[in-house]
Design an enzyme around this catalytic site. Sequence first.
Site, PDB file in Angstrom:
ATOM      1  CE  LYS A  42      56.887 -37.072  11.181  1.00  0.00           C
ATOM      2  NZ  LYS A  42      57.560 -36.573   9.986  1.00  0.00           N
ATOM      3  CD1 TRP A  77      52.045 -19.227   1.284  1.00  0.00           C
ATOM      4  CD2 TRP A  77      50.339 -20.598   0.856  1.00  0.00           C
ATOM      5  NE1 TRP A  77      52.013 -20.179   2.272  1.00  0.00           N
ATOM      6  CE2 TRP A  77      50.967 -21.026   2.045  1.00  0.00           C
ATOM      7  CE3 TRP A  77      49.233 -21.305   0.385  1.00  0.00           C
ATOM      8  CZ2 TRP A  77      50.539 -22.138   2.768  1.00  0.00           C
ATOM      9  CZ3 TRP A  77      48.803 -22.409   1.113  1.00  0.00           C
ATOM     10  CH2 TRP A  77      49.456 -22.810   2.282  1.00  0.00           C
ATOM     11  CD1 TRP A  79      46.322 -23.603  -2.626  1.00  0.00           C
ATOM     12  CD2 TRP A  79      44.704 -25.102  -2.232  1.00  0.00           C
ATOM     13  NE1 TRP A  79      46.063 -24.257  -3.810  1.00  0.00           N
ATOM     14  CE2 TRP A  79      45.082 -25.180  -3.594  1.00  0.00           C
ATOM     15  CE3 TRP A  79      43.710 -25.952  -1.753  1.00  0.00           C
ATOM     16  CZ2 TRP A  79      44.492 -26.078  -4.478  1.00  0.00           C
ATOM     17  CZ3 TRP A  79      43.126 -26.847  -2.627  1.00  0.00           C
ATOM     18  CH2 TRP A  79      43.512 -26.909  -3.980  1.00  0.00           C
ATOM     19  CD  GLN A 112      45.914 -25.283   3.252  1.00  0.00           C
ATOM     20  OE1 GLN A 112      46.122 -24.114   2.896  1.00  0.00           O
ATOM     21  NE2 GLN A 112      46.872 -26.184   3.286  1.00  0.00           N
ATOM     22  N   PRO A 133      48.390 -29.406  -3.490  1.00  0.00           N
ATOM     23  CG  PRO A 133      50.025 -28.233  -4.662  1.00  0.00           C
ATOM     24  CD  PRO A 133      48.559 -28.228  -4.326  1.00  0.00           C
ATOM     25  CE  LYS A 167      50.371 -28.730  15.492  1.00  0.00           C
ATOM     26  NZ  LYS A 167      49.466 -28.126  14.561  1.00  0.00           N
ATOM     27  CG  ASP A 214      53.395 -26.225  -2.723  1.00  0.00           C
ATOM     28  OD1 ASP A 214      53.969 -25.492  -3.547  1.00  0.00           O
ATOM     29  OD2 ASP A 214      52.490 -25.845  -1.975  1.00  0.00           O
TER      30      ASP A 214
END
Length: 966
Positions: free
Chosen positions: A610, A534, A574, A570, A55, A607, A94
């Site tokens: 925004k 986590w 995760w 991850q 999520p 990278k 999440d």
Amino acid sequence: MSKKKTDLKIDNFQTRLDIPKNEHEVLDYWDETDAFKKSIEQRPECKPYIFYDGPPFATGMPHYGHILVSTIKDVIPRYWTMKGYRVERVWGWDCHGLPIENIVEKELGLKGGKKGIEELGIDVFNNACRTAIWKFDKEWEQIVRRIGRWVDFKNSYKTMDTTYMESVWWGFKNLYEKDLVYEGRKVILYCPRCATPLSNFEIAMDNSYKDVEDYSITIKFKVKNTKNEYLLAWTTTPWTLIGNVGLAVNPEANYIKVKQGGDIYYLAENRAEAVLGNDFKVLETLKGTDLEKIEYERLYPYLDIEDKKAFYVATADFVSLDDGTGIVHTAAMYGEDDYGLASELDLPLVPMLDEGGKYLDFVEPLKGMFYKKAEKWVVSDLEDRRLMYKTDKLLHSVAHCYRCDTKLYYNAVPAWFINVQKLKKELVAQNEHIEWYPEYLKHGRFGKGLKTAPDWNVSRSRYWGTPMPIWIGEKTGKIRVIGSRDELRDWAVDPKKLPDLEDLHREFLDDIEVWVDDKRTEKGQRIAEVFDCWVESGSMPYASVHYPFENKGKFDKSYPAQFITEYIAQTRAWFYTLHVMSVGIFGSHAFENALTTGTILAEDGTKMSKSKKNYPDPSIIFEKYGVDALRFYLMGSSVMKAENPSFSERDVKEAYLKLINILWNTFSFYKLYCDSGEVVKEVAPKHILDKWLVSKTHSLAKKLTTSLDEYDLVAACRYLQDHVTDLSTWYLRRSRDRLRDDQTARETFGWALDQLSRLIAPLTPFLAETIYQNLHTKTESVHLTDWPEYDDSEIDQQLEEDMALVRKVVELLHSARQKHSLKIRQPLASWSVDKAHGTFFKNKLQLLEVVAEETNIKNYLPMSSDWYKPNVPTNTFIEHGGDIATKTGVLKVYIDTELTPSLKGEGEAREIIRKIQQARKKQAIGLTDSIKVTLPDWPEDYTDYIKEKTLAKSLKRGKEFSVSAG
Ligand SMILES: [Zn+2]
């Protein structure tokens, strides 16, 4: 009023299809026909394919990284659905953790970190968090729908759901009962702003390290009872000197006692020049062990060390001789090695900072000051006291809080841990059952991570999270861990005070007392901490279905999952936490296949950011090229091999032009000239090109099946692109005329497009749907159909290889023409190939015909020892080739460049035909209407030929070229 149903049938294939607009219609069609739901429900429950959706945090807007994994999370389930599996897909959110807390703190203008929150009230604060996470959900839903991802938003699970939190409790209690949980003090990276430690994998996630400038100082520790002898120690954290309790040297290394100026110094021999320069005199060489126990005068008097022994030299293996002086200063509480050494030697362990990183009151000159701000004071104080040997600055990479960007420091804090060391053997063993894509991650990043993983600190001194269900007895410290709401009801001291437990957040739990002993004599208080979020994402497999309180049978039967996918960071987050929780609780790996992507960078290789706006807005890309093109570009990109490519709008455009557009144009041709109702289910091709297309289509089905089974989407995209190119630039190119009056060819073409519409369905679901809908008279969604099965006996490997060689020959013949400025409309008499390849063309009449049609060269002359003598003069037969290597060696082709009068006339006639047809088109005269033509001249022998090809009733001689209807 009922809305008009979206119809994907297209009336006019002459006009260009607006691809993005068409995609919106496909989305409406899916919604109106409930296609997603049907695609799941029509597959049997006994045949599940389980996919775990990691999520996203509910706190940010989706970006290309999300679009990338969302696309994979759509492609793979669509594929397995078509293969007959039931692939349920429910969205998750999440909701807990630092990210949301920080946003809310800022929004509410809270100052002073935790103090601010507690003054406001945990209930008010948590309520604000609860509301704040719904800021972006609509944007997510919109974008996820637009990119064609099928997922159930309505029944989405949230990590803040009471059912979810209850399962997290259950899982944790399970670990506790297996003795896999302990409380300890550990030195871990700590964020003073968030006032919480961070776990190693949080730090390991990208972007956590930054280059900063720090002090680099060499300090003089005065040896006790001497006039001018000093131990030189080095540090980059002057603030820790307030808490110095000892010095450490490497026992194995050589140290020297030197004289410089009026002072005597101790330091490592191999560091001497770097620190002291050249101007010193060595008095004595010593081993590290010789310095052991030397006592020195303490730098600062503030720490209360009670009656503990401190301020002496100890030996430690961790002391490095690569930098500094080879003598390390130790502030026991603020370094991982320091803490270990201090515990071992029983040095005083006295914290000097509060949880916000400010000096405690007993550090009088600095009390209440943020630790980092105190460094200037320390440096100048030591300089004033002539205890500073050297002050420098140094640029180095230091961990920062991934949320609030505050520089972290090591801190020994009390915390709760999952005992990863105890589980390690099994964690490593269970990894062997997991397939990783790319494969090297198994024993690389993931496998190595498992081997070096420290114990997992799962407690966070925060507010918005699942409270840790640990109650501690007030008298004996006995512990009770609660694993469900029922247990809490059972053990609550005052059940009447117990709330309904519809919500398990801190504000409902903090006051509840629990009996910690079975005889109900000792009351306990809950510890204040909440879980590291986590733990919650690692609990997703069972918590999202409220296991074991619900869905027990279903879960037990379908664990572990078949598939998960996320980006590479991850592997330390995760993927890792899923694995730890799963192995700890179930003794099994949680997933069978893990597809790991890299990170998409901005076009300039940095990278995506925004604020820098260094990448194109995804929604602009959607509406410019269509989502299919973006999906195809992403799935075929090296990011799928865990590399980090730059986003390239040019490549999206290329996917649009070379795949989407070409396929659509090919399909449009079929609709315009070949469509005769419903497509046939089976074909019996006669012409060699049709046979080839059937074989190629089965081959494609086989290759796609194999690559998708192996989660190799890059290969799948490549096969698909090759096929579409072959279909358009070879099959259709060579079959245009034939398709107009060969029924079998038309049926074959239609059949191949029908197969293809299903083969592209997982990758480019929109185009697949539109093609499929327009191929069939009455039908449901293409995504409700079965994946095309291939038949090995239909694959003619020889024919495919033959055709590949033909295409190489043709390529060389074309370039030979170009080299000699012979236009394609000028017929040539003959061609040949080198002897080795010549045997191949023996008796391949159909293939030779294909070559003749494509190249406009009439005859193939087999190469023989005297091939040129009887047929053509040597000088006109020209060798060309050598560029293309084949199995049989280097391919050479020959063309006869001599133009006889007859060939010339034919060439002119063709040129005239082209001119006439162009004029016809320009004047909008129908392709089947007859015309009248006036021409200055034409080759007489070809009069009938020109008339036949142009449907001209008459050819008249005249000054001006003209074409008219009639
Ligand atoms: Zn922070």
